[in-house]
Design an enzyme around this catalytic site. Structure first.
Site, PDB file in Angstrom:
ATOM      1  N   ASP A 191       0.383  -1.311   0.265  1.00  0.00           N
ATOM      2  CA  ASP A 191       0.163   0.368  -0.270  1.00  0.00           C
ATOM      3  C   ASP A 191       0.875   0.940   0.013  1.00  0.00           C
ATOM      4  O   ASP A 191       0.498   2.303   0.718  1.00  0.00           O
ATOM      5  CB  ASP A 191      -1.061   0.182   1.065  1.00  0.00           C
ATOM      6  CG  ASP A 191      -1.810  -1.390   1.684  1.00  0.00           C
ATOM      7  OD1 ASP A 191      -2.132  -1.861   0.729  1.00  0.00           O
ATOM      8  OD2 ASP A 191      -2.390  -1.920   2.371  1.00  0.00           O
TER       9      ASP A 191
ATOM     10  N   LYS B 173       2.611   2.614  -5.209  1.00  0.00           N
ATOM     11  CA  LYS B 173       2.801   1.661  -5.964  1.00  0.00           C
ATOM     12  C   LYS B 173       2.268   1.738  -7.370  1.00  0.00           C
ATOM     13  O   LYS B 173       3.043   2.696  -8.811  1.00  0.00           O
ATOM     14  CB  LYS B 173       3.127   0.110  -6.092  1.00  0.00           C
ATOM     15  CG  LYS B 173       4.105  -0.026  -5.217  1.00  0.00           C
ATOM     16  CD  LYS B 173       4.432  -0.997  -5.097  1.00  0.00           C
ATOM     17  CE  LYS B 173       3.602  -2.107  -4.356  1.00  0.00           C
ATOM     18  NZ  LYS B 173       2.866  -2.183  -3.759  1.00  0.00           N
TER      19      LYS B 173
ATOM     20  N   GLY C 151      -4.481  -3.811  -4.541  1.00  0.00           N
ATOM     21  CA  GLY C 151      -5.448  -2.869  -4.666  1.00  0.00           C
ATOM     22  C   GLY C 151      -4.016  -1.725  -5.604  1.00  0.00           C
ATOM     23  O   GLY C 151      -4.087  -0.876  -4.457  1.00  0.00           O
TER      24      GLY C 151
ATOM     25  N   GLN D 141       2.160  -6.340  -3.389  1.00  0.00           N
ATOM     26  CA  GLN D 141       2.542  -5.983  -1.634  1.00  0.00           C
ATOM     27  C   GLN D 141       4.375  -5.384  -1.916  1.00  0.00           C
ATOM     28  O   GLN D 141       3.802  -4.406  -2.748  1.00  0.00           O
ATOM     29  CB  GLN D 141       2.428  -7.115  -1.419  1.00  0.00           C
ATOM     30  CG  GLN D 141       1.296  -7.922  -1.261  1.00  0.00           C
ATOM     31  CD  GLN D 141       1.352  -9.204  -2.633  1.00  0.00           C
ATOM     32  OE1 GLN D 141       1.609  -9.538  -3.741  1.00  0.00           O
ATOM     33  NE2 GLN D 141       0.170  -8.749  -3.479  1.00  0.00           N
TER      34      GLN D 141
HETATM   35  P1  IMP Z   1      -2.448 -12.510   1.418  1.00  0.00           P
HETATM   36  O1  IMP Z   1      -1.884 -11.913   0.329  1.00  0.00           O
HETATM   37  O2  IMP Z   1      -4.677 -12.294   0.382  1.00  0.00           O
HETATM   38  O3  IMP Z   1      -1.840 -14.215   1.575  1.00  0.00           O
HETATM   39  O4  IMP Z   1      -2.312 -11.966   2.485  1.00  0.00           O
HETATM   40  C1  IMP Z   1      -1.250 -11.767   3.420  1.00  0.00           C
HETATM   41  C2  IMP Z   1      -0.943 -10.819   4.112  1.00  0.00           C
HETATM   42  O5  IMP Z   1      -0.561  -9.826   3.322  1.00  0.00           O
HETATM   43  C3  IMP Z   1      -2.433 -10.301   4.595  1.00  0.00           C
HETATM   44  O6  IMP Z   1      -1.733  -9.310   6.319  1.00  0.00           O
HETATM   45  C4  IMP Z   1      -2.715  -9.444   3.779  1.00  0.00           C
HETATM   46  O7  IMP Z   1      -3.179  -7.831   4.850  1.00  0.00           O
HETATM   47  C5  IMP Z   1      -1.324  -9.123   3.488  1.00  0.00           C
HETATM   48  N1  IMP Z   1      -0.779  -8.307   2.044  1.00  0.00           N
HETATM   49  C6  IMP Z   1      -1.496  -8.893   0.810  1.00  0.00           C
HETATM   50  N2  IMP Z   1      -1.990  -7.787  -0.457  1.00  0.00           N
HETATM   51  C7  IMP Z   1      -1.758  -6.848  -0.070  1.00  0.00           C
HETATM   52  C8  IMP Z   1      -1.600  -5.961  -0.453  1.00  0.00           C
HETATM   53  O8  IMP Z   1      -1.572  -5.160  -1.750  1.00  0.00           O
HETATM   54  N3  IMP Z   1      -1.614  -4.511   0.249  1.00  0.00           N
HETATM   55  C9  IMP Z   1      -1.066  -5.284   1.169  1.00  0.00           C
HETATM   56  N4  IMP Z   1      -1.081  -6.123   2.174  1.00  0.00           N
HETATM   57  C10 IMP Z   1      -2.021  -6.946   1.759  1.00  0.00           C
END
Ligand code: IMP
Length: 430
Positions: A12, A15, A39, A219
């Protein structure tokens, strides 16, 4: 000139805006990992777009956008996104390229994500519940279904039946009908197949004719499966190594690495965050920074700039420069803190510990820096920033050891300072 743009914190970082801003200087933009857990918010033509799977270059006509083998693709999520941007007048046509080796997120992955979180109870990760982790689990366990497999109905049927049976055993019911999954995938293939190709070969040819390429991370470094705050991480390599494995490009194809970091810190989901502010100040940052998840709407945890974490991202990724975003969110705060090291059981720690329990026990050590009273919001020239804001940026540069080549002062493309003479200036040629 090919560059990687990736997150230097916990995701977040903004990017999407930076990739969108730089896109006119590139010909190809590639996603190399993650899925629709990302996102990437981009404001363009007076509209807000939240891009999840499509590379943020998609909003620019003439740019080829690539989804690499390291990405996990939920076909329904992809189509929904394509429909959304198409309805806004974005022409996709043959500008999209999808790797035949990318793994698919299937309906049972979403269920297993929810189940796994429920079973972890208090130790839950706080995932985005998009099925990301279970899809990567299947990939590593060598039972995953890849985009290219959709072309072979017989082999696909076998794989889906096997995987749905495994799902039934884990979940303890038989409500998922493998035939429906197969039909859905068949329909997905019909729509997707014109875009599917060998991405590594496509990129080799693009490089051979000198097309500049941007690699877009999702991420952030501290959410990387290997180098992040494991187990509170995502399931892919968000760091620079993911570019090579997630697209099939050699390391020498990466000419520069730009890290994106907020002027403070946020995290969504569970796991330690040493500089977290839980009180009034945390709320203030959340409200003025609009810190709510772009995908899940969850409130983000907010804190001061953690220079230990960003320095770590500099080391892991070999960052050449930083894009410092959301500086304007700090407008009006009388003083700011920057976490320069951690303290653990009386000892000082200047490097990120590898063990999450150790990180959770770390206290931030702060340096106080004066805030500024006149706004930075919308400022587009470095010299026009308040003196204290320039001092803040300089201090962050000193502590992290990399220049802030770009400073973002608002959500619009135009609300951006591109530092003249910075090491990265050649990437931003008008
Ligand atoms: P997952 O990727 O859905 O398995 O989530 C694993 C961890 O990564 C969690 O803490 C999510 O909140 C975090 N996470 C996954 N994608 C994002 C992102 O695009 N931005 C921020 N945190 C993310």
């Amino acid at each position: 000139m090919n560059i990687a743009v990736l997150g230097a914190q916990w995701g977040d970082e903004g990017k999407g805006k930076i990739v969108d801003l730089l896109t006119p200087n590139f010909s190809v933009v590639c996603r190399y990992q993650g899925g629709h857990n990302a996102g990437h918010t981009v404001y363009a033509n007076g509209r807000k777009f939240v891009l999840r799977l499509l590379p943020s270059g998609i909003l620019h006509d003439g740019i080829t956008c690539v989804i690499g083998n390291g990405v996990v693709v939920d076909p329904q999520a992809l189509f929904a996104e394509i429909d959304e941007v198409s309805a806004a007048g974005v022409r996709i046509g043959d500008r999209l390229i999808i790797s035949d080796k990318a793994h698919l997120i299937l309906p049972y992955h979403r269920e297993l994500d929810l189940l796994s979180e429920a079973r972890r109870g208090e130790r839950k990760i706080g995932t985005t519940s998009r099925g990301i982790g279970p899809a990567y689990e299947d990939k590593i366990a060598r039972r995953g279904v890849r985009v290219g497999d959709l072309a072979n109905r017989e082999a696909l049927r076998e794989a889906v039946e096997h995987n749905v049976a495994a799902r039934n055993r884990i979940i303890g019911d038989t409500t998922m009908d493998p035939r429906r999954v197969l039909d859905e995938l068949q329909a997905a293939w019909e729509r997707m197949s014109p875009w599917v190709t060998d991405v590594s070969l496509f990129l080799a040819r693009a490089r051979a004719v000198g097309r500049p390429i941007m690699f877009e991370g999702a991420q952030g470094t501290l959410l990387d499966i290997d180098h992040g705050t494991y187990p509170y991480v995502t399931s892919s390599n968000a760091t620079v190594g993911g570019v090579c494995t997630g697209l099939g490009v050699p390391p020498r194809a990466i000419d520069g690495v730009l890290g994106v970091a907020k002027a403070y810190t946020t995290r969504v989901g569970e796991g330690p965050l040493p500089s977290e502010l839980t009180g009034e100040l945390g709320n203030r940052l959340r409200e003025s920074g609009q810190e709510f998840g772009a995908v899940t709407g969850r409130p983000r945890r907010c804190g001061w700039y953690d220079a230990v974490a960003v320095r770590y991202a500099v080391r892991i990724n070999g960052l050449d420069a930083l894009a410092l975003t959301k500086l304007d969110v700090l407008d009006g705060l009388p003083e700011l803190q920057v976490c320069t090291s951690y303290r653990i059981r009386g000892a000082s720690l200047t490097e990120m510990p590898g063990d999450v329990a150790q990180l959770a026990a770390c206290e931030p050590v702060y340096e106080t820096i004066a805030g500024w009273t006149s706004p930075t919001a919308g400022v587009r020239r470095y010299e026009e920033l308040p003196r204290e804001a320039r001092a803040y940026v300089s201090r962050l540069e000193e502590i992290t050891g990399v220049p802030a080549a770009i400073i973002s002062t608002g959500s619009a493309r135009e609300d951006t300072i591109i530092r003249q003479g910075s090491v990265a200036a050649k990437w931003f040629a008008p």
